[in-house]
Design an enzyme around this catalytic site. Structure first.
Site, PDB file in Angstrom:
ATOM      1  N   ALA A 263      41.937  13.205  62.787  1.00  0.00           N
ATOM      2  CA  ALA A 263      40.828  12.589  63.514  1.00  0.00           C
ATOM      3  C   ALA A 263      40.972  12.736  65.023  1.00  0.00           C
ATOM      4  CB  ALA A 263      40.716  11.112  63.132  1.00  0.00           C
TER       5      ALA A 263
ATOM      6  N   ARG B 174      33.330   3.716  51.054  1.00  0.00           N
ATOM      7  CA  ARG B 174      32.385   4.247  52.036  1.00  0.00           C
ATOM      8  C   ARG B 174      32.190   5.760  51.923  1.00  0.00           C
ATOM      9  NH1 ARG B 174      34.470  -0.266  53.286  1.00  0.00           N
ATOM     10  NH2 ARG B 174      33.514  -1.767  54.704  1.00  0.00           N
TER      11      ARG B 174
ATOM     12  N   PHE C 231      28.939   9.915  64.979  1.00  0.00           N
ATOM     13  CA  PHE C 231      30.226   9.308  64.645  1.00  0.00           C
ATOM     14  C   PHE C 231      30.269   8.964  63.163  1.00  0.00           C
ATOM     15  CE2 PHE C 231      33.291   5.817  64.359  1.00  0.00           C
ATOM     16  CZ  PHE C 231      34.352   6.327  65.088  1.00  0.00           C
TER      17      PHE C 231
ATOM     18  N   SER D 100      51.076   0.235  59.205  1.00  0.00           N
ATOM     19  CA  SER D 100      51.911  -0.888  59.642  1.00  0.00           C
ATOM     20  C   SER D 100      52.257  -0.833  61.129  1.00  0.00           C
ATOM     21  CB  SER D 100      53.199  -0.921  58.813  1.00  0.00           C
ATOM     22  OG  SER D 100      53.889   0.307  58.954  1.00  0.00           O
TER      23      SER D 100
ATOM     24  N   HIS E 215      49.505   2.569  65.771  1.00  0.00           N
ATOM     25  CA  HIS E 215      48.958   3.927  65.844  1.00  0.00           C
ATOM     26  C   HIS E 215      47.466   3.943  65.504  1.00  0.00           C
ATOM     27  CE1 HIS E 215      49.055   8.314  65.619  1.00  0.00           C
ATOM     28  NE2 HIS E 215      48.430   8.231  64.460  1.00  0.00           N
TER      29      HIS E 215
ATOM     30  N   PHE F  97      43.345  15.541  57.606  1.00  0.00           N
ATOM     31  CA  PHE F  97      44.147  14.384  57.210  1.00  0.00           C
ATOM     32  C   PHE F  97      43.244  13.411  56.465  1.00  0.00           C
ATOM     33  CE2 PHE F  97      46.616  10.488  57.811  1.00  0.00           C
ATOM     34  CZ  PHE F  97      47.883  10.940  57.485  1.00  0.00           C
TER      35      PHE F  97
END
Length: 154
Positions: free
Chosen positions: A56, A127, A113, A85, A88, A22
């Site tokens: 994840a 990033r 991590f 929004s 979650h 994802f």
């Protein structure tokens, strides 16, 4: 007083990488950065295994499977969670970070991590190899240091 630090050298160490599918367009860049760092520091392709997971949230279970297999000296976890929004985002971020920490502490090997937790897609892109560097590269460098440090401590 003895100061023990990990160096950026590793010989005959095997690394497992767990990557979320994802947000793959970002995670592929994190993976590319991690592979670049490992190879630049002498890690051979045959010393790297990559497992793709759906998202994840699934990273910790595969990281645990790899960590307890006794095949790897470090596991690198890569993924991206972008705030939406709903709440979650908070649940996923909290559980993934706890899960990865749990795996590391219980397996006694470094589980790094490298999961981006960002407010928006622009921050994630920054990033993953643009203006804020590549966190995949940084996490892989940390993994190399940790393998060396763990070996020194015994």
């Amino acid at each position: 007083m003895t100061i023990i630090e990990g160096n950026l050298r590793t010989e005959n160490a095997k690394y497992g990488i767990v990557v979320a599918q994802f947000n793959e367009f970002i995670n592929a860049k994190l993976l590319s950065g991690a592979l670049d760092a490992l190879k630049r520091h002498g890690v051979q392709e045959e010393e790297i295994d990559i497992a793709w997971v759906p998202g994840a949230f699934e990273i910790p279970i595969i990281a645990q499977k790899m960590a307890t297999s006794n095949k790897y000296e470090a596991i690198i976890c890569l993924g991206t969670v972008i705030r939406g929004s709903t709440s979650h985002y908070d649940f996923v971020c909290n559980e993934v970070s706890k899960g990865i920490a749990h795996v590391s502490l219980n397996s006694n090997i470094p589980v790094m991590f490298g999961v981006l937790t960002t407010e928006n897609i622009e921050q994630a892109i920054e990033r993953a190899g643009t203006k804020a560097g590549n966190k995949g590269f940084e996490v892989a460098v940390g993994a190399i240091e940790m393998v060396d440090l763990m070996r020194k401590i015994g």
